[in-house]
Motif scaffolding. Structure first.
Motif, PDB file in Angstrom:
ATOM      1  N   ALA A 190       0.830  -1.204   0.000  1.00  0.00           N
ATOM      2  CA  ALA A 190       0.000   0.000   0.000  1.00  0.00           C
ATOM      3  C   ALA A 190       0.866   1.255   0.000  1.00  0.00           C
ATOM      4  N   THR A 191       1.963   1.213   0.736  1.00  0.00           N
ATOM      5  CA  THR A 191       2.888   2.350   0.752  1.00  0.00           C
ATOM      6  C   THR A 191       3.491   2.578  -0.632  1.00  0.00           C
ATOM      7  N   ARG A 192       3.869   1.510  -1.287  1.00  0.00           N
ATOM      8  CA  ARG A 192       4.422   1.622  -2.652  1.00  0.00           C
ATOM      9  C   ARG A 192       3.371   2.163  -3.622  1.00  0.00           C
ATOM     10  N   MET A 193       2.138   1.682  -3.479  1.00  0.00           N
ATOM     11  CA  MET A 193       1.047   2.162  -4.339  1.00  0.00           C
ATOM     12  C   MET A 193       0.823   3.658  -4.131  1.00  0.00           C
ATOM     13  N   PHE A 194       0.853   4.087  -2.869  1.00  0.00           N
ATOM     14  CA  PHE A 194       0.669   5.501  -2.567  1.00  0.00           C
ATOM     15  C   PHE A 194       1.809   6.327  -3.168  1.00  0.00           C
ATOM     16  N   ASP A 195       3.031   5.842  -3.055  1.00  0.00           N
ATOM     17  CA  ASP A 195       4.183   6.556  -3.618  1.00  0.00           C
ATOM     18  C   ASP A 195       4.068   6.709  -5.139  1.00  0.00           C
ATOM     19  N   ARG A 196       3.666   5.629  -5.810  1.00  0.00           N
ATOM     20  CA  ARG A 196       3.497   5.702  -7.273  1.00  0.00           C
ATOM     21  C   ARG A 196       2.417   6.712  -7.639  1.00  0.00           C
ATOM     22  N   ALA A 197       1.315   6.690  -6.897  1.00  0.00           N
ATOM     23  CA  ALA A 197       0.220   7.620  -7.174  1.00  0.00           C
ATOM     24  C   ALA A 197       0.639   9.059  -6.900  1.00  0.00           C
ATOM     25  N   ALA A 198       1.403   9.273  -5.848  1.00  0.00           N
ATOM     26  CA  ALA A 198       1.884  10.625  -5.533  1.00  0.00           C
ATOM     27  C   ALA A 198       2.799  11.142  -6.635  1.00  0.00           C
ATOM     28  N   THR A 199       3.611  10.267  -7.175  1.00  0.00           N
ATOM     29  CA  THR A 199       4.482  10.656  -8.293  1.00  0.00           C
ATOM     30  C   THR A 199       3.646  11.049  -9.509  1.00  0.00           C
ATOM     31  N   LYS A 200       2.586  10.281  -9.777  1.00  0.00           N
ATOM     32  CA  LYS A 200       1.704  10.611 -10.904  1.00  0.00           C
ATOM     33  C   LYS A 200       1.034  11.967 -10.694  1.00  0.00           C
ATOM     34  N   VAL A 201       0.618  12.244  -9.457  1.00  0.00           N
ATOM     35  CA  VAL A 201      -0.007  13.529  -9.157  1.00  0.00           C
ATOM     36  C   VAL A 201       0.973  14.656  -9.450  1.00  0.00           C
ATOM     37  N   ALA A 202       2.193  14.502  -9.000  1.00  0.00           N
ATOM     38  CA  ALA A 202       3.205  15.543  -9.205  1.00  0.00           C
ATOM     39  C   ALA A 202       3.520  15.730 -10.687  1.00  0.00           C
ATOM     40  N   GLN A 203       3.559  14.637 -11.433  1.00  0.00           N
ATOM     41  CA  GLN A 203       3.899  14.723 -12.855  1.00  0.00           C
ATOM     42  C   GLN A 203       2.751  15.261 -13.707  1.00  0.00           C
ATOM     43  N   SER A 204       1.516  15.021 -13.286  1.00  0.00           N
ATOM     44  CA  SER A 204       0.383  15.426 -14.107  1.00  0.00           C
ATOM     45  C   SER A 204      -0.198  16.769 -13.696  1.00  0.00           C
ATOM     46  N   ALA A 205       0.434  17.441 -12.774  1.00  0.00           N
ATOM     47  CA  ALA A 205      -0.070  18.742 -12.311  1.00  0.00           C
ATOM     48  C   ALA A 205      -0.195  19.700 -13.485  1.00  0.00           C
ATOM     49  N   GLY A 206      -1.428  20.140 -13.746  1.00  0.00           N
ATOM     50  CA  GLY A 206      -1.680  21.095 -14.811  1.00  0.00           C
ATOM     51  C   GLY A 206      -1.834  20.485 -16.189  1.00  0.00           C
ATOM     52  N   ASN A 207      -1.669  19.180 -16.316  1.00  0.00           N
ATOM     53  CA  ASN A 207      -1.763  18.545 -17.638  1.00  0.00           C
ATOM     54  C   ASN A 207      -3.095  17.832 -17.813  1.00  0.00           C
ATOM     55  N   ASP A 208      -3.081  16.538 -17.728  1.00  0.00           N
ATOM     56  CA  ASP A 208      -4.266  15.723 -17.980  1.00  0.00           C
ATOM     57  C   ASP A 208      -5.032  15.482 -16.679  1.00  0.00           C
ATOM     58  N   THR A 209      -6.263  15.970 -16.609  1.00  0.00           N
ATOM     59  CA  THR A 209      -7.047  15.815 -15.382  1.00  0.00           C
ATOM     60  C   THR A 209      -7.473  14.366 -15.148  1.00  0.00           C
ATOM     61  N   THR A 210      -7.587  13.569 -16.213  1.00  0.00           N
ATOM     62  CA  THR A 210      -7.958  12.166 -16.058  1.00  0.00           C
ATOM     63  C   THR A 210      -6.886  11.420 -15.277  1.00  0.00           C
ATOM     64  N   ASP A 211      -5.617  11.631 -15.632  1.00  0.00           N
ATOM     65  CA  ASP A 211      -4.526  11.000 -14.905  1.00  0.00           C
ATOM     66  C   ASP A 211      -4.481  11.486 -13.464  1.00  0.00           C
ATOM     67  N   LEU A 212      -4.747  12.762 -13.263  1.00  0.00           N
ATOM     68  CA  LEU A 212      -4.720  13.336 -11.924  1.00  0.00           C
ATOM     69  C   LEU A 212      -5.820  12.724 -11.050  1.00  0.00           C
ATOM     70  N   ILE A 213      -7.014  12.609 -11.586  1.00  0.00           N
ATOM     71  CA  ILE A 213      -8.127  12.030 -10.826  1.00  0.00           C
ATOM     72  C   ILE A 213      -7.843  10.568 -10.505  1.00  0.00           C
ATOM     73  N   GLY A 214      -7.339   9.835 -11.473  1.00  0.00           N
ATOM     74  CA  GLY A 214      -6.999   8.429 -11.242  1.00  0.00           C
ATOM     75  C   GLY A 214      -5.936   8.267 -10.167  1.00  0.00           C
ATOM     76  N   ALA A 215      -4.950   9.154 -10.173  1.00  0.00           N
ATOM     77  CA  ALA A 215      -3.883   9.085  -9.178  1.00  0.00           C
ATOM     78  C   ALA A 215      -4.403   9.419  -7.787  1.00  0.00           C
ATOM     79  N   VAL A 216      -5.318  10.371  -7.697  1.00  0.00           N
ATOM     80  CA  VAL A 216      -5.904  10.717  -6.393  1.00  0.00           C
ATOM     81  C   VAL A 216      -6.742   9.548  -5.867  1.00  0.00           C
ATOM     82  N   VAL A 217      -7.470   8.890  -6.749  1.00  0.00           N
ATOM     83  CA  VAL A 217      -8.245   7.711  -6.347  1.00  0.00           C
ATOM     84  C   VAL A 217      -7.304   6.606  -5.876  1.00  0.00           C
TER      85      VAL A 217
END
Length: 72
Positions: free
Chosen positions: A14-41
């Motif tokens: 779960a910690t690894r999953m959270f880290d991967r999702a946090a990285t996606k959030v940081a990378q998709s900031a301001g770009n694709d909202t679909t990726d951002l929403i998926g990463a937050v979920v």
């Protein structure tokens, strides 16, 4: 102890999953909202999984303590 070890592995996953999702959030900031929403979920799911595994670890520890108390 099997339940404790399984829950510990689940918490680590779960910690690894959270880290991967946090990285996606940081990378998709301001770009694709679909990726951002998926990463937050994914972050939310990881947090829930971590909490559930932590509860299993606590319960397994309590059960082991009670078992030892009964043997003494």
């Amino acid at each position: 102890m099997i339940a404790f070890n399984t829950a510990a592995a689940g918490a680590l996953n779960a910690t690894r999953m959270f880290d991967r999702a946090a990285t996606k959030v940081a990378q998709s900031a301001g770009n694709d909202t679909t990726d951002l929403i998926g990463a937050v979920v994914d972050q939310s799911q990881a947090r829930t999984a971590f909490s559930a595994n932590l509860a299993v670890m606590k319960t397994a520890e309590q059960m082991t303590g009670r078992l030892l108390d009964m043997k003494i």
